[in-house]
Design an enzyme around this catalytic site. Structure first.
Site, PDB file in Angstrom:
ATOM      1  N   HIS B 109       0.895  -1.396  -0.075  1.00 35.98           N
ATOM      2  CA  HIS B 109      -0.179  -0.018  -0.073  1.00 35.98           C
ATOM      3  C   HIS B 109       1.109   1.125   0.181  1.00 35.98           C
ATOM      4  CE1 HIS B 109      -1.732   3.003   2.843  1.00 35.98           C
ATOM      5  NE2 HIS B 109      -2.184   3.287   1.489  1.00 35.98           N
ATOM      6  N   HIS B 178      -8.480  -5.177  17.833  1.00 39.31           N
ATOM      7  CA  HIS B 178      -9.386  -6.455  17.864  1.00 39.31           C
ATOM      8  C   HIS B 178      -8.171  -7.974  17.644  1.00 39.31           C
ATOM      9  CE1 HIS B 178     -10.200  -6.225  13.582  1.00 39.31           C
ATOM     10  NE2 HIS B 178     -10.611  -7.518  13.390  1.00 39.31           N
ATOM     11  N   GLY B 261     -19.890   9.877   1.746  1.00 39.88           N
ATOM     12  CA  GLY B 261     -19.750  10.172  -0.139  1.00 39.88           C
ATOM     13  C   GLY B 261     -19.100  10.288  -1.142  1.00 39.88           C
TER      14      GLY B 261
END
Lengths: 303, 303
Positions: B109, B178, B261
């Protein structure tokens, strides 16, 4: 005996009843994983996670019971109840997501839960929540009608308004805002429910839990032997991506669970076994794949 | 000419340079999708999404450029800059995630970005952000050392403190709370950066963008022909689930984009092409799969 004991008893029995019925359909056994979280963790409590992977009918079927206690209700839970901010609480529930292998079989989700908290003056407040919803990959009108019909019948004894209210709530909740798509054909959803009083609200939650097998199994029986090809399988894997997106981006329970130190593998039993993403997949106009979101996964009255 | 024009020019050129180099390695072409968002949408602007799917080396490689304007900075962006609350803004960047097919090749990435906003008294404020990080499925010490070495060299001209600071920032950012797991072996990450002034900060962002191919391609060349079996492939699909979990649950850019959006298919070009989940997968102690998270994906000094 606490008034929560019967709720716990009901929930553990519900889990057993559902997993036994699914085992009978699938021919494979659930793995039963009993866990507990120690008192020094953010949440303490126990649970039983049942999971069936690589079954004949179900590629991944998870059904979990959990009963946790926390020292202080998180802010997200007390927005509308400031008098309970920071109150100690207890939560229990059964939650399931079944991912069938055959793309003609819909994915299903059901959850029933109870939350109890103590106000500063020692009053115990309980709410119930629950619901079930269906996520088909191929459109079968009769399946949607059947599923919604069972939901409506289950809620009928609690007032004419319940099914329409909870059906709308479900459509609004299981909505992928970033895709402007419904997750599936809905069902019913309710939360923070106490308006009937403890016993009738508990009865209503129970009615939803008890209706689950009757809502889903007939669809499984009807579709499980439908022949399919690579085409339907690919579409299923692609659509499962939407399930992942909804659960990880929008689902409050998943988000709250993962961020507050819940048990990751139990929370993520909702994840599909195999999922694909591809850029702007388009299907031929008029194909069943193209029709799914355009014509079938839209808010409408099924019964 | 605005002082943002050179930034835009740099970013579009960077996207072209990287996608050309990847095409040369893969032998397949990127699909180039130019899009724009109309003025009445929450964000307006344009972008170019380049995506290569089903390539020989890359199963899914997405590289997007976008340049958007908004009427009002979202609260999440102005927590530390109350004077800019609600200010009109402009953001541009290049973001890429490459998912190779061969499990011995790491996922990568990279992102470089700039944000400009106008204060109430008409002052323009600009920050830069960026970084790159590597997510291997199998441990190759030399790959991690190479990747971090290139990052350190690229940042050296901007001060001795930059690499160590941004390396730590990267470890802290790409962390799955988590799971208590690092997403990968890290790299560098910085955000809200303006401390050197406009030109040197832009130079630093450029140094990161320009270093990308040198950081990643040698690893691709070294590993792309490594033979593998179903075992490594299965592990790769399973580990990709962690990538999905991080991006959809924790990544602020993804969350902000989907909830405000942004263009869904461009934001989700980071999703892997195929992913699996299974309950509490365990690998034999001492196996490469078991060692990955225990020994390799841990915070440590690579160079």
């Amino acid at each position: 005996m606490s008034k929560l004991d019967p709720v716990r008893l009901y929930l553990t029995g519900l889990q057993q009843g559902i997993t036994s019925a699914i085992e009978a359909v699938d021919g494979s056994a659930f793995l039963v994983d009993t866990w507990s979280k120690a008192a020094h963790e953010p949440l303490q409590g126990q649970g039983v996670t049942c999971i069936l992977e690589n079954g004949a009918v179900f590629e991944r079927a998870g059904c979990g019971f959990s009963h946790v206690r926390g020292r202080s209700l998180p802010p997200s839970a007390t927005q509308h109840r400031p008098e309970l901010a920071g109150a100690p609480f207890e939560a229990m529930g059964v939650s399931l997501v079944f991912h069938p292998r055959n793309p003609y079989l819909p994915t299903v989700h059901m959850n029933v839960r109870m939350l109890a908290a103590k106000t500063h003056d020692g009053m115990e407040v309980c709410w119930f929540g629950g619901g079930m919803d269906l996520t088909p990959f191929y459109a079968f009108e009769e399946d949607a009608v059947h599923f919604h019909g069972v939901c409506r019948t289950a809620l009928q004894p609690f007032g004419d308004d319940k099914y329409p209210r909870f059906k709308t709530w479900c459509d609004e909740y299981f909505y992928l805002k970033h895709r402007q798509e419904q997750r599936g054909i809905g069902g019913v959803f309710f939360d923070d429910f106490a308006e009937l009083g403890f016993e009738p609200s508990f009865d209503m939650m129970r009615a939803v839990g008890d209706a689950f097998l009757g809502a889903y199994l007939p669809i499984v029986e009807r579709r499980k032997a439908t022949p399919y090809t690579e085409r339907e399988r690919e579409f299923q894997l692609y659509r499962r991506g939407r399930y992942v997106e909804f659960n990880l981006v929008w689902d409050r329970g998943t988000h709250f669970g993962l961020q507050s130190g819940g048990r990751t593998e139990s929370i993520l039993l909702s994840m599909p076994p195999l999922v694909s993403w591809s850029y702007q997949r388009t299907d031929p106009p008029g194909s069943p794949e193209d029709d799914l979101t355009k014509k079938f996964l839209v808010r409408r009255e099924w019964v």
